[in-house]
Design a protein around this motif. Structure first.
Motif, PDB file in Angstrom:
ATOM      1  N   THR A   1       0.996  -1.028   0.056  1.00 46.95           N
ATOM      2  CA  THR A   1      -0.112  -0.081  -0.229  1.00 46.95           C
ATOM      3  C   THR A   1       0.903   1.177   0.144  1.00 46.95           C
ATOM      4  O   THR A   1       2.001   1.161   0.145  1.00 46.95           O
ATOM      5  N   ASN A   2       0.536   2.304  -0.531  1.00 44.30           N
ATOM      6  CA  ASN A   2       1.313   3.537  -0.445  1.00 44.30           C
ATOM      7  C   ASN A   2       1.244   4.208   0.792  1.00 44.30           C
ATOM      8  O   ASN A   2       2.291   5.159   0.794  1.00 44.30           O
ATOM      9  N   ALA A   3       0.511   3.926   1.887  1.00 43.05           N
ATOM     10  CA  ALA A   3       0.581   4.605   3.225  1.00 43.05           C
ATOM     11  C   ALA A   3      -0.016   3.553   4.032  1.00 43.05           C
ATOM     12  O   ALA A   3      -0.596   2.565   3.611  1.00 43.05           O
ATOM     13  N   VAL A   4      -0.066   3.970   5.300  1.00 42.15           N
ATOM     14  CA  VAL A   4      -0.886   3.143   6.232  1.00 42.15           C
ATOM     15  C   VAL A   4      -2.147   3.669   6.275  1.00 42.15           C
ATOM     16  O   VAL A   4      -2.192   4.944   6.312  1.00 42.15           O
ATOM     17  N   TYR A   5      -3.295   2.829   6.133  1.00 41.90           N
ATOM     18  CA  TYR A   5      -4.697   3.240   6.074  1.00 41.90           C
ATOM     19  C   TYR A   5      -5.337   2.855   7.258  1.00 41.90           C
ATOM     20  O   TYR A   5      -5.761   1.581   7.252  1.00 41.90           O
ATOM     21  N   SER A   6      -5.651   3.697   8.395  1.00 41.36           N
ATOM     22  CA  SER A   6      -6.037   3.269   9.523  1.00 41.36           C
ATOM     23  C   SER A   6      -7.742   3.045   9.233  1.00 41.36           C
ATOM     24  O   SER A   6      -8.079   3.700   8.433  1.00 41.36           O
ATOM     25  N   GLY A   7      -8.231   1.925   9.826  1.00 41.17           N
ATOM     26  CA  GLY A   7      -9.681   1.523   9.701  1.00 41.17           C
ATOM     27  C   GLY A   7      -9.978   0.698   8.639  1.00 41.17           C
ATOM     28  O   GLY A   7     -11.102   0.403   8.402  1.00 41.17           O
ATOM     29  N   ALA A   8      -8.851   0.291   7.761  1.00 39.90           N
ATOM     30  CA  ALA A   8      -9.216  -0.477   6.505  1.00 39.90           C
ATOM     31  C   ALA A   8      -8.029  -1.574   6.463  1.00 39.90           C
ATOM     32  O   ALA A   8      -6.773  -1.327   6.837  1.00 39.90           O
ATOM     33  N   THR A   9      -8.367  -2.829   6.120  1.00 42.35           N
ATOM     34  CA  THR A   9      -7.357  -3.664   5.506  1.00 42.35           C
ATOM     35  C   THR A   9      -7.589  -3.897   4.098  1.00 42.35           C
ATOM     36  O   THR A   9      -8.790  -4.232   3.558  1.00 42.35           O
ATOM     37  N   VAL A  10      -6.249  -4.081   3.468  1.00 44.36           N
ATOM     38  CA  VAL A  10      -6.541  -4.313   1.840  1.00 44.36           C
ATOM     39  C   VAL A  10      -6.001  -5.835   1.671  1.00 44.36           C
ATOM     40  O   VAL A  10      -4.875  -6.265   2.097  1.00 44.36           O
ATOM     41  N   ARG A  11      -6.602  -6.517   1.083  1.00 40.95           N
ATOM     42  CA  ARG A  11      -6.171  -7.843   0.601  1.00 40.95           C
ATOM     43  C   ARG A  11      -6.305  -8.061  -0.913  1.00 40.95           C
ATOM     44  O   ARG A  11      -7.276  -7.721  -1.543  1.00 40.95           O
ATOM     45  N   LEU A  12      -5.183  -8.459  -1.340  1.00 41.16           N
ATOM     46  CA  LEU A  12      -4.782  -8.846  -2.968  1.00 41.16           C
ATOM     47  C   LEU A  12      -5.599 -10.076  -3.159  1.00 41.16           C
ATOM     48  O   LEU A  12      -5.655 -11.118  -2.363  1.00 41.16           O
TER      49      LEU A  12
END
Length: 339
Positions: free
Chosen positions: A195-206
Motif C-alpha cells: 500500500t502507498n501508506a498506512v490506512y487506518s480503519g481499513a485492511t487491503v487484501r490482494l
C-alpha cells in the motif's frame, strides 16, 4: 563423450532497478570411461530466482541433437548423429538409449544442441520435437496456463568437439565430460505489492493478478551460426495468464511494506520473450475491508504494460512489476448557508 549439463544464470532486470544475480553452485559428476562412450553427468549453477527448479530432479529429460562432420561446422548443422535423443535423470545419473562414442578420426567433429524440457517429457511445454532447417534449430514452445506447470526453457550448444577438445574447438579438454552450459531462453515475470501508506480503519487484501493480451506460444530459433538466438511469435494468438488467484480464499494482506506476491514468489511466470502489444495489461483485483460497520468493497485496477518501463520482455531477463495500492480517504467540510 561425457557431458556436464548446467542451468546457468546470467542477469536479471527489474522494472525499477537493474542488477546482477549472485550465483551458487553445487555439482555432482558421473564418470564412465569404458569404451569412451558419450555419457552424462549433472551440474546446477545459479540461483532459484531465475529457475523453475534449483536442481535437477528424477524424471527430468533433456533433448539432444548432434551433428557429425568431417571438418568444422559451417552453418550446416543437422541431426545426423543424435536426433532428439532423450537423456533422462535418475539420481545421480543421466542415461539414454542409443549410445554413441567419440570418433577416432581426428578430423571428424561433433556439434551438440541441447534443450530442456525434452519434447518427450510428460506435460512438456516443448510441443513437438525441434526441427532443423538449413542449419537452424527451431524449438516450438507453449506457456502452460497453470503457473505450477510452467517450464523454464533452457538451451545450450557445443560446436566442433572431438575426443581431444571435448568442450568444443580449441578447448583442449581430452578427458571427462563435455560441458554444455544451459542458458535461460524465456523471460521471468514477478510481482511485489504494497500500500502507498498506512490506512487506518481499513485492511487491503490482494485477490487476483492477471496478465492479459500477451503471446503464449512461439518458436525459439537458434540460427545456423549459433550466434543470434531469437523468438518468432508472429503467428501466435493473444492469451491471458493468471499470476495470482485467491478468489475463493482470504487473499494476501497488503501492508505498506513491499512483499512478494503469492504462492509462486520463488518462481514467477515463465513467459515467451516478446515486444508487448498496445493492449497488453495487468488486471489487479483487491478488496478493502472495513470493521465499523463490517463491509467489504471489491476493487479492480487495470495497468497498461505499455505505460511501464518494460515494453519488451527479453531472453534471460527477469521483470518485477511493483504494484502500489493507494486509498483516497473521504474527508468532510461543512458550510452553513445564509437564511
Amino acid at each position: 563423450i561425457k557431458f556436464k549439463i548446467m542451468k546457468k544464470v546470467l542477469l536479471f532486470v527489474a522494472i525499477a532497478t537493474l542488477g546482477l544475480s549472485s550465483c551458487s553452485r553445487s555439482e555432482e559428476m558421473v564418470e564412465n570411461k569404458q569404451n569412451d562412450a558419450i555419457s552424462f553427468g549433472s551440474s546446477v549453477e545459479g540461483t532459484k530466482a531465475m529457475e523453475k527448479t534449483s536442481t535437477w530432479v528424477d524424471g527430468d529429460m533433456i533433448g539432444v541433437h548432434a551433428f557429425i562432420k568431417d571438418g568444422a561446422l559451417a552453418a550446416d548443422f543437422e541431426a545426423n548423429f543424435m536426433n532428439n535423443e532423450t537423456i533422462t535423470y535418475t539420481t545421480p545419473n543421466w542415461a539414454y538409449t542409443n549410445t554413441k562414442y567419440w570418433p577416432n578420426n581426428s578430423t571428424e567433429m561433433l556439434s551438440f544442441v541441447a534443450y530442456y524440457p525434452s519434447s518427450t517429457m510428460a506435460n512438456s511445454s516443448v510441443t513437438s520435437a525441434p526441427t532443423v532447417t538449413l542449419g537452424a534449430v527451431t524449438i516450438p514452445f507453449e506457456v502452460k496456463s497453470d503457473p505450477a506447470e510452467q517450464h523454464d526453457l533452457l538451451g545450450g550448444a557445443v560446436v566442433d568437439a572431438d575426443k581431444d577438445n571435448r568442450d568444443g574447438a580449441g578447448s583442449a579438454i581430452t578427458t571427462g565430460n563435455t560441458s554444455i552450459a544451459m542458458g535461460h531462453l524465456l523471460s521471468k515475470v514477478m510481482f511485489t505489492v504494497k500500500t502507498n501508506a498506512v490506512y487506518s480503519g481499513a485492511t487491503v487484501r490482494l485477490k487476483k493478478i492477471m496478465i492479459e493480451q500477451v503471446k503464449g506460444e512461439g518458436n525459439f530459433i537458434l540460427d545456423n551460426t549459433f550466434a543470434s538466438p531469437s523468438w518468432n511469435t508472429t503467428a501466435a494468438m493473444m492469451s491471458n495468464y493468471t499470476a495470482y488467484d485467491m478468489a475463493t480464499g482470504l487473499g494476501q494482506v497488503v501492508t505498506d511494506t513491499e512483499a512478494m506476491v503469492g504462492t509462486y514468489a520463488d518462481n514467477g511466470l515463465m513467459m515467451i520473450p516478446q515486444t508487448l502489444s498496445a493492449t497488453a495489461k495487468l488486471v489487479i483485483d483487491y478488496e478493502v475491508i472495513y470493521t465499523s460497520p463490517a463491509l467489504v468493497v471489491d476493487e479492480t485496477k487495470e495497468v497498461m504494460l505499455s505505460t511501464t518501463a518494460a515494453t519488451e520482455w527479453e531472453i534471460n531477463k527477469m521483470y518485477t512489476y511493483k504494484i502500489g495500492i493507494g486509498l483516497d480517504a473521504i474527508t468532510f467540510d461543512f458550510d452553513i448557508t445564509a437564511w
